[in-house]
Design a protein around this motif. Structure first.
Motif, PDB file in Angstrom:
ATOM      1  N   SER A 202      95.970  12.761  15.827  1.00  0.00           N
ATOM      2  CA  SER A 202      95.283  13.968  15.401  1.00  0.00           C
ATOM      3  C   SER A 202      94.687  13.707  14.015  1.00  0.00           C
ATOM      4  N   ILE A 203      93.795  14.574  13.582  1.00  0.00           N
ATOM      5  CA  ILE A 203      93.095  14.351  12.312  1.00  0.00           C
ATOM      6  C   ILE A 203      93.841  15.043  11.176  1.00  0.00           C
ATOM      7  N   GLN A 204      94.303  14.255  10.218  1.00  0.00           N
ATOM      8  CA  GLN A 204      95.055  14.774   9.079  1.00  0.00           C
ATOM      9  C   GLN A 204      94.181  14.917   7.830  1.00  0.00           C
ATOM     10  N   HIS A 205      93.184  14.044   7.707  1.00  0.00           N
ATOM     11  CA  HIS A 205      92.244  14.118   6.583  1.00  0.00           C
ATOM     12  C   HIS A 205      90.915  13.531   7.064  1.00  0.00           C
TER      13      HIS A 205
ATOM     14  N   PHE B 160      90.086  24.073  15.504  1.00  0.00           N
ATOM     15  CA  PHE B 160      90.583  23.587  16.797  1.00  0.00           C
ATOM     16  C   PHE B 160      91.164  22.182  16.656  1.00  0.00           C
ATOM     17  N   PRO B 161      92.233  22.024  15.874  1.00  0.00           N
ATOM     18  CA  PRO B 161      92.782  20.675  15.649  1.00  0.00           C
ATOM     19  C   PRO B 161      93.258  20.005  16.932  1.00  0.00           C
ATOM     20  N   GLU B 162      93.664  20.803  17.913  1.00  0.00           N
ATOM     21  CA  GLU B 162      94.163  20.227  19.167  1.00  0.00           C
ATOM     22  C   GLU B 162      93.042  19.660  20.028  1.00  0.00           C
ATOM     23  N   ARG B 163      91.798  19.912  19.654  1.00  0.00           N
ATOM     24  CA  ARG B 163      90.650  19.451  20.447  1.00  0.00           C
ATOM     25  C   ARG B 163      90.089  18.115  19.970  1.00  0.00           C
ATOM     26  N   TYR B 164      90.558  17.625  18.828  1.00  0.00           N
ATOM     27  CA  TYR B 164      89.983  16.430  18.219  1.00  0.00           C
ATOM     28  C   TYR B 164      91.029  15.327  18.075  1.00  0.00           C
ATOM     29  N   PHE B 165      90.594  14.086  18.347  1.00  0.00           N
ATOM     30  CA  PHE B 165      91.461  12.922  18.227  1.00  0.00           C
ATOM     31  C   PHE B 165      90.693  11.811  17.511  1.00  0.00           C
ATOM     32  N   LEU B 166      91.349  11.165  16.573  1.00  0.00           N
ATOM     33  CA  LEU B 166      90.752  10.039  15.864  1.00  0.00           C
ATOM     34  C   LEU B 166      91.268   8.740  16.471  1.00  0.00           C
ATOM     35  N   ILE B 167      90.352   7.889  16.886  1.00  0.00           N
ATOM     36  CA  ILE B 167      90.689   6.562  17.404  1.00  0.00           C
ATOM     37  C   ILE B 167      90.269   5.534  16.355  1.00  0.00           C
ATOM     38  N   SER B 168      91.201   4.691  15.926  1.00  0.00           N
ATOM     39  CA  SER B 168      90.918   3.724  14.859  1.00  0.00           C
ATOM     40  C   SER B 168      91.455   2.348  15.231  1.00  0.00           C
ATOM     41  N   ILE B 169      90.716   1.333  14.835  1.00  0.00           N
ATOM     42  CA  ILE B 169      91.211  -0.044  14.901  1.00  0.00           C
ATOM     43  C   ILE B 169      91.641  -0.430  13.490  1.00  0.00           C
ATOM     44  N   VAL B 170      92.860  -0.929  13.387  1.00  0.00           N
ATOM     45  CA  VAL B 170      93.444  -1.231  12.083  1.00  0.00           C
ATOM     46  C   VAL B 170      93.810  -2.720  12.019  1.00  0.00           C
TER      47      VAL B 170
ATOM     48  N   ALA C 169      87.432   0.208  12.187  1.00  0.00           N
ATOM     49  CA  ALA C 169      86.588   0.904  13.170  1.00  0.00           C
ATOM     50  C   ALA C 169      87.152   2.300  13.403  1.00  0.00           C
ATOM     51  N   HIS C 170      86.264   3.245  13.665  1.00  0.00           N
ATOM     52  CA  HIS C 170      86.665   4.615  13.971  1.00  0.00           C
ATOM     53  C   HIS C 170      85.789   5.186  15.082  1.00  0.00           C
ATOM     54  N   SER C 171      86.351   6.112  15.822  1.00  0.00           N
ATOM     55  CA  SER C 171      85.563   6.963  16.716  1.00  0.00           C
ATOM     56  C   SER C 171      86.328   8.270  16.899  1.00  0.00           C
ATOM     57  N   LEU C 172      85.624   9.293  17.338  1.00  0.00           N
ATOM     58  CA  LEU C 172      86.239  10.585  17.614  1.00  0.00           C
ATOM     59  C   LEU C 172      86.176  10.875  19.100  1.00  0.00           C
ATOM     60  N   ALA C 173      87.249  11.462  19.599  1.00  0.00           N
ATOM     61  CA  ALA C 173      87.264  11.998  20.962  1.00  0.00           C
ATOM     62  C   ALA C 173      87.419  13.509  20.839  1.00  0.00           C
ATOM     63  N   VAL C 174      86.599  14.242  21.582  1.00  0.00           N
ATOM     64  CA  VAL C 174      86.589  15.699  21.484  1.00  0.00           C
ATOM     65  C   VAL C 174      86.766  16.305  22.872  1.00  0.00           C
ATOM     66  N   LYS C 175      87.669  17.282  22.972  1.00  0.00           N
ATOM     67  CA  LYS C 175      87.835  18.004  24.237  1.00  0.00           C
ATOM     68  C   LYS C 175      86.846  19.168  24.249  1.00  0.00           C
ATOM     69  N   LEU C 176      85.608  18.879  24.655  1.00  0.00           N
ATOM     70  CA  LEU C 176      84.620  19.950  24.760  1.00  0.00           C
ATOM     71  C   LEU C 176      85.030  20.963  25.815  1.00  0.00           C
ATOM     72  N   THR C 177      85.701  20.485  26.843  1.00  0.00           N
ATOM     73  CA  THR C 177      86.321  21.367  27.833  1.00  0.00           C
ATOM     74  C   THR C 177      87.749  20.888  28.024  1.00  0.00           C
ATOM     75  N   SER C 178      88.568  21.745  28.592  1.00  0.00           N
ATOM     76  CA  SER C 178      89.990  21.407  28.727  1.00  0.00           C
ATOM     77  C   SER C 178      90.214  20.237  29.676  1.00  0.00           C
ATOM     78  N   ASN C 179      89.234  19.937  30.532  1.00  0.00           N
ATOM     79  CA  ASN C 179      89.416  18.872  31.527  1.00  0.00           C
ATOM     80  C   ASN C 179      88.549  17.650  31.246  1.00  0.00           C
ATOM     81  N   SER C 180      88.074  17.496  29.988  1.00  0.00           N
ATOM     82  CA  SER C 180      87.194  16.365  29.697  1.00  0.00           C
ATOM     83  C   SER C 180      87.427  15.840  28.288  1.00  0.00           C
ATOM     84  N   LEU C 181      86.883  14.641  28.029  1.00  0.00           N
ATOM     85  CA  LEU C 181      86.854  14.069  26.690  1.00  0.00           C
ATOM     86  C   LEU C 181      85.438  13.575  26.401  1.00  0.00           C
ATOM     87  N   TYR C 182      84.977  13.850  25.201  1.00  0.00           N
ATOM     88  CA  TYR C 182      83.632  13.454  24.764  1.00  0.00           C
ATOM     89  C   TYR C 182      83.766  12.389  23.685  1.00  0.00           C
ATOM     90  N   TYR C 183      83.093  11.271  23.875  1.00  0.00           N
ATOM     91  CA  TYR C 183      83.118  10.156  22.925  1.00  0.00           C
ATOM     92  C   TYR C 183      82.067  10.415  21.852  1.00  0.00           C
TER      93      TYR C 183
END
Length: 310
Positions: free
Chosen positions: A174-177, A209-219, A226-240
């Motif tokens: 989840s996104i903290q900052h 809507f913190p539950e709708r956003y996810f941070l994907i990172s390569i460390v 590297a970073h990307s965001l995944a967003v639940k635009l709908t409850s049954n999908s993920l948007y890159y």
């Protein structure tokens, strides 16, 4: 919500309301009202007490109605299996009401088909109703909950083993900052790409809507490369959404690693489809990006923008 008008048309009723009454699963469409929420209108098509379809729009100065500004998609949303004649009657009723309201222009952006199964039919009927095509953006999708899981089962472990050889790992959280936004902007600028994101708006949405956003990172070496965001635009999908790789990292196939993590996340979130976004350039299709996404997609659907002069 303030009811402006309600018209009985045979067995159907069209209501025009100020505000939002339809509960759309597509969260951005009903939550981007902002300080000018008084300009939010909604056309709702009913049969008895059952809502069949709705069209949330924004009314602007000069007699103009548009799909909601801050929302990536819009247009007509169906709440039931509808026949073409029913949708056509809804479009005709909306146009009649717009003329009564002295609307001069309608600008609609119809959502791609995986989000709204009627979209191909709706686009056809908008065209037949005199709407003119303004633009088409092609989105690439991976559709099918079982197919998503199968791809993860077959490829995730092998792909992550390759990343481990680079002495790096990919994480999702989840996104903290919001320091990742500075990295994305900096890395894209180094590659000569524009950063056309309204940061304040994005931060507001994540906060709401913190539950709708996810941070994907390569460390690597405890530093993000590297970073990307995944967003639940709908409850049954993920948007890159929003991705970038540090060009100084020397990482190869970074997009593959982030997408595999996205697919694993989609399994955990029980997503039925993944929207990999558009591969559009101002003057042409971005064929190299489309080719990259084609290795992680099994469907293509268009977001179509329309205009109608009354």
């Amino acid at each position: 919500m303030k009811n402006i008008n309600e018209v009985a048309l045979g067995e159907f009723t069209l209501s025009v309301s100020q505000g939002s009454s339809c509960k759309l699963d597509y969260f951005l469409a009903s939550n981007f009202e902002g300080p000018t929420s008084s300009s939010l209108l909604e056309f709702v098509w009913k049969k008895g007490s059952k809502t069949l379809a709705c069209l949330p729009v924004r009314r602007k100065e000069g007699g103009i109605i548009t799909s909601l500004d801050k929302s990536p998609f819009g247009g007509i949303w169906a709440h039931a299996q509808l026949k073409s004649g029913c949708i056509q009657e809804f479009i005709d009723a909306v146009l009649d009401q717009c003329r009564i309201m002295e609307i001069k222009e309608l600008h609609l952006i119809q959502v791609p088909k995986p989000y709204e199964p009627h979209s191909d039919l709706i686009n056809y009927l908008l065209f037949k109703s005199g709407f003119e095509l303004q633009s088409i953006l092609s989105h690439q999708f991976f559709v099918g909950k079982k197919k998503i899981k199968k791809l993860v089962d077959e490829r995730f472990v092998k792909t992550m083993a390759k990343l481990k050889q680079e002495h790096a790992e990919v994480r999702s959280s989840s996104i903290q900052h919001f320091s990742f936004l500075d990295n994305i902007k900096k890395w894209n600028q180094k590659r000569g790409y524009d950063f056309g994101v309204d940061e304040d708006s994005l931060i507001k949405q994540v906060s709401l809507f913190p539950e709708r956003y996810f941070l994907i990172s390569i460390v690597k070496n405890d530093q993000p490369i590297a970073h990307s965001l995944a967003v639940k635009l709908t409850s049954n999908s993920l948007y890159y959404f929003l991705s970038a790789i540090d060009p100084a990292s020397g990482l190869k196939n970074g997009g593959d690693y982030m997408l595999m993590k996205l697919f694993q996340l989609a399994v955990l979130e029980k997503s039925e489809f993944i929207d990999l976004g558009t591969s559009d350039q101002i003057s042409s299709a971005n064929h190299p990006l489309m080719f990259f996404k084609s290795r992680f997609s099994n469907d293509i659907s268009n977001k179509v923008s329309w205009i109608k002069f009354l």
